[in-house]
Design a protein around this motif. Structure first.
Motif, PDB file in Angstrom:
ATOM      1  N   ALA A  76       0.873  -1.068  -0.098  1.00  0.00           N
ATOM      2  CA  ALA A  76      -0.007  -0.068   0.078  1.00  0.00           C
ATOM      3  C   ALA A  76       0.853   1.273  -0.051  1.00  0.00           C
ATOM      4  CB  ALA A  76      -0.993   0.189   1.218  1.00  0.00           C
ATOM      5  N   ALA A  77       1.900   1.145   0.650  1.00  0.00           N
ATOM      6  CA  ALA A  77       2.933   2.328   0.806  1.00  0.00           C
ATOM      7  C   ALA A  77       3.512   2.691  -0.753  1.00  0.00           C
ATOM      8  CB  ALA A  77       4.038   2.163   1.979  1.00  0.00           C
ATOM      9  N   LEU A  78       3.849   1.634  -1.305  1.00  0.00           N
ATOM     10  CA  LEU A  78       4.166   1.693  -2.733  1.00  0.00           C
ATOM     11  C   LEU A  78       3.284   2.446  -3.748  1.00  0.00           C
ATOM     12  CD1 LEU A  78       6.269  -1.367  -3.674  1.00  0.00           C
ATOM     13  CD2 LEU A  78       7.065   0.814  -3.428  1.00  0.00           C
ATOM     14  N   GLY A  79       1.942   2.012  -3.269  1.00  0.00           N
ATOM     15  CA  GLY A  79       0.782   2.442  -3.993  1.00  0.00           C
ATOM     16  C   GLY A  79       0.563   4.107  -3.683  1.00  0.00           C
ATOM     17  N   THR A  80       0.841   4.411  -2.443  1.00  0.00           N
ATOM     18  CA  THR A  80       0.917   5.690  -2.069  1.00  0.00           C
ATOM     19  C   THR A  80       1.796   6.463  -2.797  1.00  0.00           C
ATOM     20  OG1 THR A  80      -0.168   5.129  -0.094  1.00  0.00           O
ATOM     21  CG2 THR A  80       0.757   7.388  -0.232  1.00  0.00           C
ATOM     22  N   LEU A  81       3.198   6.025  -2.620  1.00  0.00           N
ATOM     23  CA  LEU A  81       4.289   6.936  -3.047  1.00  0.00           C
ATOM     24  C   LEU A  81       4.515   6.846  -4.591  1.00  0.00           C
ATOM     25  CD1 LEU A  81       6.827   5.908  -0.483  1.00  0.00           C
ATOM     26  CD2 LEU A  81       5.468   7.858  -0.540  1.00  0.00           C
ATOM     27  N   VAL A  82       4.280   5.723  -5.286  1.00  0.00           N
ATOM     28  CA  VAL A  82       4.558   5.606  -6.503  1.00  0.00           C
ATOM     29  C   VAL A  82       3.260   5.945  -7.355  1.00  0.00           C
ATOM     30  CG1 VAL A  82       5.361   4.051  -8.483  1.00  0.00           C
ATOM     31  CG2 VAL A  82       6.270   3.741  -6.278  1.00  0.00           C
ATOM     32  N   TRP A  83       2.243   5.303  -7.191  1.00  0.00           N
ATOM     33  CA  TRP A  83       0.945   5.323  -7.964  1.00  0.00           C
ATOM     34  C   TRP A  83       0.084   6.481  -7.520  1.00  0.00           C
ATOM     35  CZ3 TRP A  83       2.647   0.156  -6.901  1.00  0.00           C
ATOM     36  CH2 TRP A  83       3.200  -0.479  -8.079  1.00  0.00           C
ATOM     37  N   ARG A  84       0.240   7.052  -6.422  1.00  0.00           N
ATOM     38  CA  ARG A  84      -0.676   7.555  -5.756  1.00  0.00           C
ATOM     39  C   ARG A  84      -2.024   7.486  -5.745  1.00  0.00           C
ATOM     40  NH1 ARG A  84       1.967  12.701  -4.528  1.00  0.00           N
ATOM     41  NH2 ARG A  84       4.149  12.627  -5.448  1.00  0.00           N
ATOM     42  N   HIS A  85      -2.039   6.241  -5.669  1.00  0.00           N
ATOM     43  CA  HIS A  85      -3.595   5.572  -5.828  1.00  0.00           C
ATOM     44  C   HIS A  85      -4.550   5.972  -4.492  1.00  0.00           C
ATOM     45  CE1 HIS A  85      -6.648   2.213  -5.638  1.00  0.00           C
ATOM     46  NE2 HIS A  85      -6.130   2.132  -7.052  1.00  0.00           N
ATOM     47  N   PRO A  86      -5.849   6.518  -4.988  1.00  0.00           N
ATOM     48  CA  PRO A  86      -6.545   6.956  -3.786  1.00  0.00           C
ATOM     49  C   PRO A  86      -6.696   5.953  -2.649  1.00  0.00           C
ATOM     50  CG  PRO A  86      -7.852   6.727  -5.669  1.00  0.00           C
ATOM     51  CD  PRO A  86      -6.307   6.371  -6.136  1.00  0.00           C
ATOM     52  N   LEU A  87      -6.587   4.681  -3.107  1.00  0.00           N
ATOM     53  CA  LEU A  87      -7.357   3.955  -1.912  1.00  0.00           C
ATOM     54  C   LEU A  87      -5.905   3.387  -1.007  1.00  0.00           C
ATOM     55  CD1 LEU A  87     -10.189   1.588  -3.462  1.00  0.00           C
ATOM     56  CD2 LEU A  87     -10.274   3.140  -1.533  1.00  0.00           C
ATOM     57  N   ALA A  88      -4.658   3.444  -1.707  1.00  0.00           N
ATOM     58  CA  ALA A  88      -3.676   2.932  -0.971  1.00  0.00           C
ATOM     59  C   ALA A  88      -3.390   3.550   0.443  1.00  0.00           C
ATOM     60  CB  ALA A  88      -2.622   2.965  -1.778  1.00  0.00           C
ATOM     61  N   ASP A  89      -3.465   4.617   0.692  1.00  0.00           N
ATOM     62  CA  ASP A  89      -3.267   5.028   1.877  1.00  0.00           C
ATOM     63  C   ASP A  89      -4.327   4.751   2.890  1.00  0.00           C
ATOM     64  OD1 ASP A  89      -3.655   6.993  -0.159  1.00  0.00           O
ATOM     65  OD2 ASP A  89      -3.815   8.683   1.214  1.00  0.00           O
ATOM     66  N   VAL A  90      -5.665   4.734   2.396  1.00  0.00           N
ATOM     67  CA  VAL A  90      -6.776   4.090   3.335  1.00  0.00           C
ATOM     68  C   VAL A  90      -6.422   2.690   3.570  1.00  0.00           C
ATOM     69  CG1 VAL A  90      -9.087   3.435   3.099  1.00  0.00           C
ATOM     70  CG2 VAL A  90      -8.562   5.663   2.073  1.00  0.00           C
ATOM     71  N   ALA A  91      -5.849   1.982   2.797  1.00  0.00           N
ATOM     72  CA  ALA A  91      -5.465   0.514   3.044  1.00  0.00           C
ATOM     73  C   ALA A  91      -4.348   0.457   4.017  1.00  0.00           C
ATOM     74  CB  ALA A  91      -5.154  -0.252   1.737  1.00  0.00           C
ATOM     75  N   ALA A  92      -3.569   1.418   3.721  1.00  0.00           N
ATOM     76  CA  ALA A  92      -2.203   1.387   4.925  1.00  0.00           C
ATOM     77  C   ALA A  92      -2.793   1.694   6.336  1.00  0.00           C
ATOM     78  CB  ALA A  92      -1.029   2.332   4.319  1.00  0.00           C
ATOM     79  N   LYS A  93      -3.578   2.737   6.276  1.00  0.00           N
ATOM     80  CA  LYS A  93      -4.032   3.348   7.577  1.00  0.00           C
ATOM     81  C   LYS A  93      -4.979   2.379   8.291  1.00  0.00           C
ATOM     82  CE  LYS A  93      -6.114   7.024  10.178  1.00  0.00           C
ATOM     83  NZ  LYS A  93      -6.954   7.938  10.102  1.00  0.00           N
ATOM     84  N   ALA A  94      -5.831   1.655   7.569  1.00  0.00           N
ATOM     85  CA  ALA A  94      -6.799   0.708   8.147  1.00  0.00           C
ATOM     86  C   ALA A  94      -6.178  -0.573   8.700  1.00  0.00           C
ATOM     87  CB  ALA A  94      -7.875   0.118   7.033  1.00  0.00           C
ATOM     88  N   ALA A  95      -5.009  -0.904   7.995  1.00  0.00           N
ATOM     89  CA  ALA A  95      -4.365  -2.133   8.284  1.00  0.00           C
ATOM     90  C   ALA A  95      -3.497  -2.044   9.654  1.00  0.00           C
ATOM     91  CB  ALA A  95      -3.413  -2.622   7.177  1.00  0.00           C
ATOM     92  N   ALA A  96      -2.954  -1.050   9.971  1.00  0.00           N
ATOM     93  CA  ALA A  96      -2.130  -0.701  11.160  1.00  0.00           C
ATOM     94  C   ALA A  96      -2.537  -1.189  12.531  1.00  0.00           C
ATOM     95  CB  ALA A  96      -1.454   0.645  11.158  1.00  0.00           C
ATOM     96  N   PRO A  97      -3.736  -0.932  12.757  1.00  0.00           N
ATOM     97  CA  PRO A  97      -4.130  -1.127  14.062  1.00  0.00           C
ATOM     98  C   PRO A  97      -4.486  -2.721  14.306  1.00  0.00           C
ATOM     99  CG  PRO A  97      -5.506   0.507  13.335  1.00  0.00           C
ATOM    100  CD  PRO A  97      -4.560   0.284  12.099  1.00  0.00           C
ATOM    101  N   ILE A  98      -4.938  -3.336  13.129  1.00  0.00           N
ATOM    102  CA  ILE A  98      -5.352  -4.682  13.136  1.00  0.00           C
ATOM    103  C   ILE A  98      -4.221  -5.525  12.988  1.00  0.00           C
ATOM    104  CG2 ILE A  98      -6.457  -6.675  11.655  1.00  0.00           C
ATOM    105  CD1 ILE A  98      -8.000  -4.330  10.263  1.00  0.00           C
ATOM    106  N   GLY A  99      -3.237  -5.063  12.260  1.00  0.00           N
ATOM    107  CA  GLY A  99      -1.713  -5.691  12.239  1.00  0.00           C
ATOM    108  C   GLY A  99      -1.117  -5.619  13.838  1.00  0.00           C
TER     109      GLY A  99
END
Lengths: 242, 62, 200, 221
Positions: A74-97
């Motif tokens: 997801a971080a790659l998605g945020t930095l490279v492709w600036r995908h709108p859902l990538a940072d959402v995915a990254a943020k949502a995953a952290a507490p679960i992880g």
């Protein structure tokens, strides 16, 4: 619906709402089967009944690393492709992880107590997971420190990737540190190769926990999208005020 | 439940399963409550007459 | 009620900003402190508010509540607006209402007066400068204090906001209140001017 | 009382919300304690012996870390001016702010202690003894640290200056906190050092708010 359509958060919400009940049901059924299989599994000749802890410890340990992998993608998605859902995915995953990592540590500790006679041993593997847990908490703290999620997203993405690169280095250093000091009483876990009687329940449990993560992650992503929508609307509301 | 004889270490096994159950339950509860709260806020904003750029109501998905 | 100062001297960083300043104002009157930048307008307000000690001279209030000090009977509105971005509009206002005590009136009504009643749950972080100023003005209304110390109160306000605030100030004066304002701009009410600094 | 309760509630609320950073202190505490074995070696006997010292040092540094925001945030947005002007005595307002800070940043350290006790191989008695001393001692750290925070805000300097000002003041608390914990572990008299620790806390509840209020009153400009 193609993959491109998923880039649209609204489409994503529709799909998630349709998918979530099925995923939750499937997870539940698999968990029941896995729990039944674990209960039926025979005792290990060395570890006795404590081997049952393995059926929940190993899936959590596996997920603790898998979730960081998901966040790195997801971080790659945020930095490279600036995908709108990538940072959402990254943020949502952290507490679960972080929760899974905590469970891996706690169940490992409860497993270690009867085996080693102590709840905690500064063993290389346990210590690395502990550091991973601290990195999860740091990442959550980073997300919580900044109000604007898109600004936090880039910082968190860099930290996630640096973490992913650093984790093997940390593991190596801890290994080296550990052999240097030669702790006296470590009985390494998972020594004997796994019997089929253990392998099947373990695999089912691992699959069930992975599905559990998928379900929770999709639900948390949905929350995150809604939270951003609330934020956008509130900003709009502020602009309409006198 | 005679099949489930957990031996001398039963407390450790039971508490580890219980712990996993509790933490997962908390996670599920948190996500559910968070979902309700966001929906509630969207409804409030909708009631206050704030609409999205597309002109659709805030609570709508599509 | 009469607020007066005698021979006030202001020193900032070892430099004389103004000295020998006398002023006097009564209930029902608005005193506009005027002067160039750096002439000490804000310092004078902070001295009246008890936040800065004058290097010489004294400030006295006659006819107020004898059990309370001058700062305790005053409201102070400055460009630092004492709002917490993490709290919502209503949380910010309710906190100051509870903390400042006094005879609190209806908070939502006060927000309606300043035009913020449609967004009481909005985080203060999202407010513009003018909206933040309106929220500060709501604080003046929610707890009644006879003395208003205002530092450039109309700066961030639009024209509608300025006339709304002018009406509130007139109402405050009519109830026997007293206003000391540091300002560059006309406040839209009848004021007596107190020139300070190089102008005096 | 409602005014003070409102102040406590507001500060705790802000600390727990996004951007508040109340939990960063606990995370720092965790990290410092986890780092120790890497410097000392994983010898459990040694870690057990050093446990009280490690936990106390970690808690001291962690409670110091978040202290510089105690008055600084209120000073930057002008809230402090209104608090100084208000009808609530400034000493009580300072005490309320310190209490809120301890609830958001100090109490979590005490709650995290049992988990860290496990990592340092401390038994239940030692962990509860250290937890108890921290429960009594961390308020003293906050209330003495408050003096430094008030001085720092009037000087417009935070961070390291605050640490240098406050650390010497917290030496007595550290001495008796560690002494009481070690007494409990070693099986000798826990009472004497613990009573002195309680006394230090009580003294700090008096001195802290008065000193902080005095420096705020004379230092603001």
């Amino acid at each position: 619906m193609t993959l491109l359509d998923l880039a649209n958060p609204t489409r994503f919400l529709t799909l998630t709402s349709r998918l979530l009940p099925w995923l939750a049901g499937l997870t539940f059924v698999l968990l029941l089967i896995g729990l039944y299989q674990s209960a039926m599994a025979p005792d290990d000749y060395q570890q006795g009944a404590t081997v049952k802890i393995m059926f929940i410890h190993v899936p959590n340990a596996w997920l603790s690393m898998f979730v960081w992998g998901v966040m790195s993608l997801a971080a790659l998605g945020t930095l490279v492709w600036r995908h709108p859902l990538a940072d959402v995915a990254a943020k949502a995953a952290a507490p679960i992880g972080a929760c899974f990592t905590f469970l891996a540590l706690a169940t490992g500790s409860l497993w270690g107590r009867p085996m080693w006679g102590t709840y905690w041993e500064w063993d290389a593997r346990l210590t690395s997971v502990l550091i991973l847990f601290l990195m999860y908490l740091g990442l959550i703290a980073l997300w919580r420190a900044v109000e604007d999620p898109s600004r936090a997203a880039r910082a968190a993405a860099v930290l996630t990737l640096v973490g992913a690169i650093n984790l093997p280095i940390i593991k190596f250093s801890v290994d080296w540190w550990n052999t240097l000091h030669q702790p006296a009483s470590v009985l390494r876990l998972g020594g004997p190769t796994l019997d089929r009687a253990f392998l099947i329940p373990l695999l089912i449990m691992a699959l069930a926990f992975s599905l559990l993560f998928l379900t929770l992650h999709l639900a948390a992503m949905r929350n995150e999208i809604l939270r951003r929508r609330v934020r956008a609307l509130q900003l709009k509301q502020a602009s309409q005020l006198p | 439940m005679t099949a489930l004889s957990l031996g001398p270490y039963a407390p450790f096994i039971v508490s580890s399963y219980l712990l996993v159950t509790v933490v997962v339950a908390i996670l599920i509860a948190w996500i559910t409550i968070d979902y309700r709260r966001q929906k509630q806020r969207l409804r409030e904003l909708d009631a206050a007459g704030v609409v999205r750029r597309s002109g659709r109501s805030a609570t709508e998905f599509k | 009620m009469r607020l007066s100062g005698r021979g006030i001297r202001c020193m900032r960083g070892g430099r004389d900003v103004f000295s020998g300043l006398d002023f006097e104002t009564c209930a029902g009157e608005a005193l506009a402190v005027v002067g160039t930048n750096g002439s000490g307008k804000t310092s004078l307000l902070r001295m009246i508010a008890g936040l800065l000690a004058p290097a010489a001279g004294s400030i006295a209030l006659e006819g107020g509540d004898v059990e309370l000090t001058l700062p305790e009977q005053a409201h102070y509105v400055a460009h630092r607006d004492a709002l917490k971005p993490a709290l919502s509009v209503i949380e910010n206002l309710l906190f100051w209402q509870k903390f400042l005590g006094g005879d609190a009136s209806d908070a939502k009504g006060c927000l309606a007066t300043v035009g913020l009643d449609h967004a009481i749950h909005l985080p203060a972080a999202y407010l513009s400068a003018g909206q933040r100023r309106r929220l500060s003005i709501a604080r003046l209304l929610t707890v009644r204090r006879p003395i208003w110390l205002l530092d450039e109160p109309t700066n961030a306000l639009d024209r509608a906001g300025q006339s709304m605030f002018a009406a509130l100030m007139i109402d405050h004066l009519a109830r026997g209140g007293l206003i000391v304002a540091a300002t560059h701009m006309p406040l839209g009410i009848i004021t007596r001017e107190l020139p300070i600094g190089s102008a005096s | 009382m409602t005014a003070l309760a409102a102040l406590v509630r507001r500060d705790v609320k802000i600390a727990l919300r996004v951007g508040g950073g109340a939990l960063i202190g606990v995370l720092f505490f965790l990290t410092v304690v986890v780092l120790m074995p890497f410097a000392l070696g994983p010898d459990l006997a040694l870690l057990t012996r050093l446990g009280p010292a490690i936990l106390w040092l970690g808690a001291l540094l962690a409670s110091l870390l978040t202290l510089d925001r105690l008055f600084m945030a209120d000073h930057e947005d002008g809230s402090l001016d209104l608090i100084v002007m208000g009808r609530v005595p400034l000493e009580l307002a300072c005490a309320a702010k310190a209490l809120a800070h301890w609830l958001a940043a100090g109490l979590p350290l005490v709650i995290a202690t049992p988990a860290l006790g496990l990592l340092l191989n401390l038994d239940a008695t030692s962990t509860s003894a250290i937890g108890l001393t921290l429960l009594v001692g961390t308020p003293a750290l906050t209330f003495t640290g408050m003096i430094g925070a008030a001085l720092a805000v009037t000087l417009h300097r935070g961070g390291l200056l605050l640490a240098v000002l406050v650390l010497p003041l917290s030496i007595p608390v550290l001495i008796f906190g560690v002494a009481a914990s070690e007494a409990a572990i070693g099986g000798f008299s826990f009472g004497a050092p613990f009573t002195i620790l309680c006394a230090l806390s009580l003294i700090s509840f008096v001195i802290g708010p008065f000193a902080a209020a005095a420096s705020l009153r004379h230092g603001l400009d």
